[in-house]
Design a protein around this motif. Structure first.
Motif, short mmCIF file in Angstrom:
data_model
loop_
_atom_site.label_atom_id
_atom_site.label_comp_id
_atom_site.label_asym_id
_atom_site.label_seq_id
_atom_site.Cartn_x
_atom_site.Cartn_y
_atom_site.Cartn_z
N GLY A 1 0.90 -1.31 -0.05
CA GLY A 1 -0.16 0.05 0.19
C GLY A 1 0.78 1.21 -0.09
O GLY A 1 0.57 2.31 -0.68
N PHE A 2 1.98 1.23 0.76
CA PHE A 2 2.87 2.50 0.80
C PHE A 2 3.53 2.41 -0.60
O PHE A 2 3.74 3.90 -0.98
N ILE A 3 3.90 1.46 -1.21
CA ILE A 3 4.47 1.86 -2.78
C ILE A 3 3.34 2.40 -3.64
O ILE A 3 3.49 3.17 -4.33
N LEU A 4 2.13 1.71 -3.48
CA LEU A 4 1.14 2.41 -4.52
C LEU A 4 0.68 3.64 -4.08
O LEU A 4 0.65 4.64 -4.85
N ALA A 5 0.73 3.95 -2.67
CA ALA A 5 0.64 5.47 -2.57
C ALA A 5 1.63 6.36 -3.00
O ALA A 5 1.37 7.48 -3.41
N ALA A 6 2.70 5.97 -2.69
CA ALA A 6 4.02 6.91 -3.17
C ALA A 6 4.14 7.03 -4.40
O ALA A 6 4.76 8.06 -5.25
N THR A 7 3.52 5.93 -5.45
CA THR A 7 3.67 6.12 -6.92
C THR A 7 2.49 6.66 -7.48
O THR A 7 2.39 6.73 -8.86
N ASN A 8 1.46 7.20 -6.64
CA ASN A 8 0.28 7.42 -6.85
C ASN A 8 -0.57 6.67 -8.03
O ASN A 8 -1.16 6.96 -8.90
N SER A 9 -0.44 5.15 -7.84
CA SER A 9 -0.92 4.33 -8.59
C SER A 9 -2.48 4.04 -8.53
O SER A 9 -3.18 4.37 -7.34
N SER A 10 -3.16 3.88 -9.51
CA SER A 10 -4.65 3.80 -9.70
C SER A 10 -5.01 2.46 -8.89
O SER A 10 -6.28 2.23 -8.73
#
Length: 473
Positions: free
Chosen positions: A42-51
């Protein structure tokens, strides 16, 4: 720099809290490790602004309780009343705060007014909760505020209808998958789910034997599962593009799973939402909805009595015709009668964490003797936010309804209004604007706002909305 500083602060805070907890309770080291493994994607997805962040948040809310049960059964060998893993949904949802610093889209004046309308009572109840309820106040604050980040995320992210449709399809698909597991659970009752029923002493769930309990799938109770199912059934009915790979088979599967939860209130809410959808739909959509309801009613009468547990469902529904003899209905009425004097004597409210299961963190103490278990959402709002704060919460909901109504978002607009109506209807039977129920509310009402319309050349907004409203069956 602000975003990096915020990420570092959050990371250090969570790490310090987990470290302190592990030192005090060494057996929680394994739980902390699993929690970190859940948070890292979740942190990686949030940091990369992933959909993919929204689907991941939804996934953790839906399977997080099952992960906890599997850990208790497979790794610890016994039921644990308190666990770090119970924080995985709210902590994962809190990661939505990281992309908010990007501010891809500036909210309109009306949207900012709505956000301020919610923030005032929430800030008040949060402060009172932290002051009076201590640990329960912290837990209550997480369960109220973390889901609200979903709404902020929708307001500030540049997101078109295609991306939001993909999120809804994932949600509906999860509804079908959880329904399939609910039937497996109901027929065979895996050891980890059996341990949960017995360890949590959930007498209302029934006997921990196949076909003798109320199905709850991967969630922690049949009530939460039924609320989720209703929220997944409606999008699938409204728009065929939202049904996912299972189509109508998925809708029927979810309805059948709803029957083995034995939650009558969810059936009532589902019927109310369908009726309001028929009123909001266009002429053709209304005719299709009446046809759909007719088919479902006939199928229910013909098929459900012959399903495993069908007799229990029939008995449960039959009690609605004699509410004077219904113990559940009488208990809810008694709560209303006993709580009204409590509300008058506590006009400032108990703050977040002051009622419901959060009070267990404080030994179960609460200023509202009737609301240790919340069976009326309206009373729960006023008990939490106070008389004035509760009025401000419902005022904000009214403003939200007006904003969604004027959003011109086609089926997303319809879905947002129906979810708002459904929440208000469900408040007669219990619940609160926290945890999973809040996730559902903020997600679907937020989907109708802050979007970037997909308007082709020469298309007017009115023509686009008319075409979208016809995408039902």
């Amino acid at each position: 720099m602000v975003q990096k500083a915020a990420m570092l602060t959050i990371g250090l805070g969570v790490s310090a809290w987990i470290g302190k907890t592990v030192i005090l309770r060494p057996e929680w080291l394994l739980q902390a490790s699993i929690l970190v493994m859940i948070l890292i994607p979740g942190f990686i997805l949030a940091a990369t602004n992933s959909s993919k962040l929204i689907p991941y948040v939804i996934l953790i809310w839906l399977v997080g309780p099952e992960i906890r049960r599997l850990m208790d059964w497979g790794l610890l060998g016994s039921y644990s009343s308190m666990t770090l893993l119970s924080l995985s949904p709210v902590l994962t949802t809190s990661l939505l705060a990281l992309p908010l610093f990007r501010k891809e889209r500036a909210p309109s004046r009306k949207e900012l007014r709505l956000l301020r309308a919610y923030m005032l009572p929430f800030a008040y109840a949060g402060a009172v909760g932290l002051l009076l309820n201590k640990l329960a106040g912290i837990y209550g604050l997480l369960n109220y505020v973390a889901p609200l980040f979903l709404f902020f995320y929708m307001m500030l992210r540049k997101s078109d209808d295609g991306e939001r449709a993909a999120w809804i399809r994932f949600y509906v698909t999860m509804g079908s998958l959880l329904s399939a597991y609910a039937w497996f659970q109901y027929l065979y009752l895996p050891a980890w789910d059996k341990m949960w029923i017995e360890g949590a002493k959930m007498v209302s769930m029934g006997t921990a034997e196949p076909l003798k309990f109320k199905a709850f799938s991967t969630l922690n109770a049949n009530g939460a599962f039924s609320v989720f199912l209703v929220s997944a059934i409606m999008p699938a009915i409204i728009n065929r593009k939202w049904r996912g790979p299972f189509g109508w088979a998925g809708i029927l599967l979810m309805i059948s799973a709803l029957s083995i939860t034995l939650v009558r209130a969810s059936w009532i809410v589902l019927i109310i939402e369908i009726v309001f959808y028929a009123l909001l739909a266009t002429g053709a959509g209304r005719l299709r909805m009446i046809s759909i309801v007719g088919v479902l009613v006939v199928a229910g009468f013909l098929v459900f009595p012959h399903l495993p547990g069908g007799e229990a469902l029939s008995d449960r529904i039959s009690t609605m015709g004699n509410l004077k003899e219904d113990a559940s209905a009488n208990a809810r009425l008694l709560i209303v009668l006993n709580t009204i004097p409590d509300l008058i004597s506590h006009p400032f409210g108990s703050g977040l964490g002051g009622i419901g299961r959060s009070t267990l963190l404080n030994g179960g103490s609460t200023g509202f003797s009737s609301l240790a278990s919340v069976d009326n959402g309206y009373l729960g709002v006023f008990a939490t936010f106070g008389l004035l704060g509760g009025a401000l919460v419902f005022r904000a909901m009214f403003l939200q309804g007006l904003l969604i109504r004027g959003s011109g978002a086609g089926p997303l607009r319809t879905l947002g209004l129906i979810v708002l109506i459904g929440l208000l209807a469900s408040f007669f039977f219990g619940g609160e604007l926290a945890a999973l129920q809040a996730v559902i509310f903020w997600l679907f009402t937020g989907l109708a706002l802050g979007r970037i319309p997909d308007q082709g050349a020469g298309q007017t907004t009115e023509g686009l909305n008319s075409r979208q409203e016809r995408m039902t069956v």
